[in-house]
Design a protein around this motif. Structure first.
Motif, PDB file in Angstrom:
ATOM      1  N   ALA A  62      43.499  -8.700  16.230  1.00  0.00           N
ATOM      2  CA  ALA A  62      42.283  -8.633  15.423  1.00  0.00           C
ATOM      3  C   ALA A  62      42.292  -7.350  14.613  1.00  0.00           C
ATOM      4  O   ALA A  62      42.992  -6.387  14.941  1.00  0.00           O
ATOM      5  CB  ALA A  62      41.034  -8.699  16.296  1.00  0.00           C
ATOM      6  N   VAL A  63      41.478  -7.331  13.556  1.00  0.00           N
ATOM      7  CA  VAL A  63      41.349  -6.183  12.660  1.00  0.00           C
ATOM      8  C   VAL A  63      39.884  -5.752  12.665  1.00  0.00           C
ATOM      9  O   VAL A  63      38.977  -6.591  12.658  1.00  0.00           O
ATOM     10  CB  VAL A  63      41.781  -6.552  11.228  1.00  0.00           C
ATOM     11  CG1 VAL A  63      41.695  -5.339  10.303  1.00  0.00           C
ATOM     12  CG2 VAL A  63      43.192  -7.134  11.229  1.00  0.00           C
ATOM     13  N   VAL A  64      39.652  -4.433  12.660  1.00  0.00           N
ATOM     14  CA  VAL A  64      38.308  -3.878  12.555  1.00  0.00           C
ATOM     15  C   VAL A  64      38.254  -3.020  11.292  1.00  0.00           C
ATOM     16  O   VAL A  64      39.082  -2.116  11.114  1.00  0.00           O
ATOM     17  CB  VAL A  64      37.936  -3.036  13.780  1.00  0.00           C
ATOM     18  CG1 VAL A  64      36.551  -2.412  13.613  1.00  0.00           C
ATOM     19  CG2 VAL A  64      37.980  -3.887  15.050  1.00  0.00           C
ATOM     20  N   VAL A  65      37.295  -3.300  10.418  1.00  0.00           N
ATOM     21  CA  VAL A  65      37.138  -2.569   9.162  1.00  0.00           C
ATOM     22  C   VAL A  65      35.776  -1.888   9.185  1.00  0.00           C
ATOM     23  O   VAL A  65      34.738  -2.547   9.103  1.00  0.00           O
ATOM     24  CB  VAL A  65      37.246  -3.521   7.948  1.00  0.00           C
ATOM     25  CG1 VAL A  65      37.062  -2.745   6.643  1.00  0.00           C
ATOM     26  CG2 VAL A  65      38.590  -4.248   7.954  1.00  0.00           C
ATOM     27  N   THR A  66      35.768  -0.552   9.311  1.00  0.00           N
ATOM     28  CA  THR A  66      34.490   0.149   9.416  1.00  0.00           C
ATOM     29  C   THR A  66      33.710   0.116   8.112  1.00  0.00           C
ATOM     30  O   THR A  66      32.477   0.102   8.113  1.00  0.00           O
ATOM     31  CB  THR A  66      34.687   1.606   9.860  1.00  0.00           C
ATOM     32  OG1 THR A  66      35.493   2.306   8.876  1.00  0.00           O
ATOM     33  CG2 THR A  66      35.356   1.678  11.226  1.00  0.00           C
ATOM     34  N   HIS A  67      34.415   0.116   6.976  1.00  0.00           N
ATOM     35  CA  HIS A  67      33.820  -0.094   5.655  1.00  0.00           C
ATOM     36  C   HIS A  67      34.972  -0.355   4.693  1.00  0.00           C
ATOM     37  O   HIS A  67      36.137  -0.174   5.062  1.00  0.00           O
ATOM     38  CB  HIS A  67      32.954   1.085   5.213  1.00  0.00           C
ATOM     39  CG  HIS A  67      33.676   2.372   4.988  1.00  0.00           C
ATOM     40  ND1 HIS A  67      34.372   3.039   5.982  1.00  0.00           N
ATOM     41  CD2 HIS A  67      33.828   3.129   3.868  1.00  0.00           C
ATOM     42  CE1 HIS A  67      34.895   4.148   5.497  1.00  0.00           C
ATOM     43  NE2 HIS A  67      34.594   4.224   4.216  1.00  0.00           N
ATOM     44  N   THR A  68      34.658  -0.772   3.478  1.00  0.00           N
ATOM     45  CA  THR A  68      35.716  -1.303   2.620  1.00  0.00           C
ATOM     46  C   THR A  68      36.100  -0.389   1.458  1.00  0.00           C
ATOM     47  O   THR A  68      36.597  -0.859   0.433  1.00  0.00           O
ATOM     48  CB  THR A  68      35.313  -2.690   2.070  1.00  0.00           C
ATOM     49  OG1 THR A  68      34.037  -2.593   1.431  1.00  0.00           O
ATOM     50  CG2 THR A  68      35.256  -3.718   3.184  1.00  0.00           C
ATOM     51  N   MET A 132      24.212  12.709   0.069  1.00  0.00           N
ATOM     52  CA  MET A 132      23.782  11.322  -0.087  1.00  0.00           C
ATOM     53  C   MET A 132      22.708  11.176  -1.159  1.00  0.00           C
ATOM     54  O   MET A 132      22.631  10.151  -1.832  1.00  0.00           O
ATOM     55  CB  MET A 132      23.286  10.782   1.251  1.00  0.00           C
ATOM     56  CG  MET A 132      24.367  10.703   2.332  1.00  0.00           C
ATOM     57  SD  MET A 132      25.801   9.696   1.883  1.00  0.00           S
ATOM     58  CE  MET A 132      25.088   8.057   1.940  1.00  0.00           C
ATOM     59  N   ALA A 133      21.886  12.225  -1.328  1.00  0.00           N
ATOM     60  CA  ALA A 133      20.846  12.164  -2.356  1.00  0.00           C
ATOM     61  C   ALA A 133      21.454  12.040  -3.749  1.00  0.00           C
ATOM     62  O   ALA A 133      20.869  11.424  -4.649  1.00  0.00           O
ATOM     63  CB  ALA A 133      19.964  13.407  -2.273  1.00  0.00           C
ATOM     64  N   MET A 138      27.316   5.573  -4.379  1.00  0.00           N
ATOM     65  CA  MET A 138      28.775   5.456  -4.435  1.00  0.00           C
ATOM     66  C   MET A 138      29.372   5.447  -3.031  1.00  0.00           C
ATOM     67  O   MET A 138      30.284   4.666  -2.733  1.00  0.00           O
ATOM     68  CB  MET A 138      29.367   6.623  -5.232  1.00  0.00           C
ATOM     69  CG  MET A 138      30.879   6.645  -5.266  1.00  0.00           C
ATOM     70  SD  MET A 138      31.523   8.106  -6.107  1.00  0.00           S
ATOM     71  CE  MET A 138      31.029   9.426  -4.986  1.00  0.00           C
ATOM     72  N   LEU A 139      28.877   6.299  -2.158  1.00  0.00           N
ATOM     73  CA  LEU A 139      29.454   6.427  -0.818  1.00  0.00           C
ATOM     74  C   LEU A 139      29.081   5.254   0.075  1.00  0.00           C
ATOM     75  O   LEU A 139      29.876   4.821   0.914  1.00  0.00           O
ATOM     76  CB  LEU A 139      29.007   7.744  -0.188  1.00  0.00           C
ATOM     77  CG  LEU A 139      29.556   8.999  -0.860  1.00  0.00           C
ATOM     78  CD1 LEU A 139      28.849  10.243  -0.349  1.00  0.00           C
ATOM     79  CD2 LEU A 139      31.063   9.119  -0.631  1.00  0.00           C
ATOM     80  N   GLY A 140      27.888   4.737  -0.083  1.00  0.00           N
ATOM     81  CA  GLY A 140      27.497   3.517   0.609  1.00  0.00           C
ATOM     82  C   GLY A 140      27.294   3.677   2.102  1.00  0.00           C
ATOM     83  O   GLY A 140      27.288   4.776   2.652  1.00  0.00           O
ATOM     84  N   GLY A 159      34.206   6.830  12.505  1.00  0.00           N
ATOM     85  CA  GLY A 159      34.230   6.394  11.119  1.00  0.00           C
ATOM     86  C   GLY A 159      33.989   7.545  10.150  1.00  0.00           C
ATOM     87  O   GLY A 159      34.028   8.723  10.511  1.00  0.00           O
ATOM     88  N   ASP A 160      33.706   7.187   8.910  1.00  0.00           N
ATOM     89  CA  ASP A 160      33.536   8.184   7.842  1.00  0.00           C
ATOM     90  C   ASP A 160      32.125   8.772   7.903  1.00  0.00           C
ATOM     91  O   ASP A 160      31.243   8.399   7.123  1.00  0.00           O
ATOM     92  CB  ASP A 160      33.770   7.547   6.472  1.00  0.00           C
ATOM     93  CG  ASP A 160      35.219   7.645   6.032  1.00  0.00           C
ATOM     94  OD1 ASP A 160      36.061   8.060   6.844  1.00  0.00           O
ATOM     95  OD2 ASP A 160      35.509   7.292   4.871  1.00  0.00           O
TER      96      ASP A 160
END
Length: 255
Positions: A62-68, A132-133, A138-140, A159-160
Motif C-alpha cells: 500500500a501507499v500513503v500520501v500525506t499530501h500531494t 500561513m497568513a 499555496m501551502l494548503g 508530515g510537512d
C-alpha cells in the motif's frame, strides 16, 4: 519495524509484516525547476538522484500520501506504481486527484485499518501562523499519520509541519516511540520555515524525550536550508545524539 529513507520524505516501511510506501517522489535528479521565491531557486529539483532503481521501492502492499505537493507525490510515482495498489490520502480532494490518475483503490487515511495495521490521520501546519497568513492557500492542508499494531512500536510520521500545538497534542495523545520529522528547514524567502528546523526537532525531543526521532526531508530540494551535518552537530550540542537519527538516502533502521 524496518524504516528506510529512500530520498527526501519518501520512506519504505515494513510494519507488522505489511509493506508501505510513504510520500513517493520518484523523479530523476533535476527534472523540476527550482521553486520561485525560495532559497537557492536556481537549483533544479530533486537536487539528488534516487539511491537505487525505482523498482527497489515499488514492491509494496500500500501507499500513503500525506499530501500531494510534487515532492510527496509526483508524476513519476503516479506513472510507475501499479494502479491496483491501495493508496491512502488525507482528504477527498487528494483522493479525487489520485483516482483521476487511474488508481482504482484510493482510500482515506482517517480511521483506516489495513491488513491489521491501524492508521490515524493527524493534523499539522505547513508553516507558522504568520507564514500561513501569507502563503496558506499555496501551502494548503497537510497531515501526518500514526501507525499502530499490537506487535509493533507506535510510529508517528508528522508530515510537512512545523512545531506547533497540533504536534504537541499528537505526541501527548499517541505517545509514539518512533517519530519521523520532516526537518530540512525548507523556507520561503522572507517568510521563514515551512517544515521543522533544528529548534523544532529539539522541541519534539523535549516533549517526548524517550522517543527516537528520525529526520527526513533533507538535502534533496532547493529550499532545504538545514544540512544533515548541521543537525547532527546540533543534536550533539543538545545532548540528544542517541535520540535523533539523521539517515543518509537509502539508509534503513530496525525498531
Amino acid at each position: 519495524m524496518q524504516l528506510q529513507l529512500v530520498r527526501h520524505s519518501t520512506l519504505r516501511l515494513d510494519y507488522a509484516g505489511v509493506k508501505f510506501l510513504i510520500d513517493p517522489m520518484f523523479a530523476d535528479q533535476g527534472v523540476f525547476p527550482g521553486l520561485p521565491g525560495t532559497p537557492n531557486s536556481h537549483l533544479s529539483n530533486p537536487t539528488v538522484g534516487l539511491p537505487g532503481p525505482v523498482q527497489d521501492y515499488t514492491q509494496v502492499d500500500a501507499v500513503v500520501v500525506t499530501h500531494t505537493h510534487f515532492d510527496h507525490w509526483d508524476e513519476a510515482a503516479s506513472a510507475q506504481l501499479p494502479k491496483h495498489l491501495p493508496v491512502f490520502t488525507q482528504h477527498a480532494q487528494d483522493q479525487a486527484l489520485i483516482r483521476s490518475q487511474r488508481f482504482t483503490d484510493v482510500r482515506l487515511i482517517q480511521g483506516a485499518t489495513f491488513n491489521g495495521v491501524s492508521l490515524t490521520q493527524t493534523p499539522g501546519q505547513h508553516g507558522s501562523d504568520a507564514v500561513m497568513a501569507v502563503a496558506g492557500e499555496m501551502l494548503g492542508q497537510v497531515s501526518g499519520v500514526v501507525f499502530t499494531h499490537p506487535e509493533e512500536k507506535t510510529l508517528y510520521i508528522a508530515g510537512d509541519t512545523v512545531w506547533n500545538q497540533d504536534v504537541a497534542n499528537n505526541l501527548r495523545q499517541y505517545q509514539p516511540e518512533v517519530v519521523v520529522l520532516n526537518a530540512g528547514d525548507n523556507q520561503i524567502t522572507g517568510l521563514g520555515s515551512i517544515v521543522m528546523n533544528q529548534e523544532d526537532v529539539y522541541a519534539v525531543h523535549q516533549a517526548l524525550p524517550r522517543a527516537t526521532l528520525v529526520s527526513t526531508h533533507m538535502e534533496a530540494t532547493n529550499h532545504a536550508t538545514l544540512s544533515r551535518q548541521q543537525l547532527r552537530a546540533f543534536a550533539a550540542e543538545k545532548g540528544m545524539t542517541n535520540q535523533v537519527l539523521v539517515p543518509a538516502d537509502g539508509e534503513a533502521y530496525f525498531f
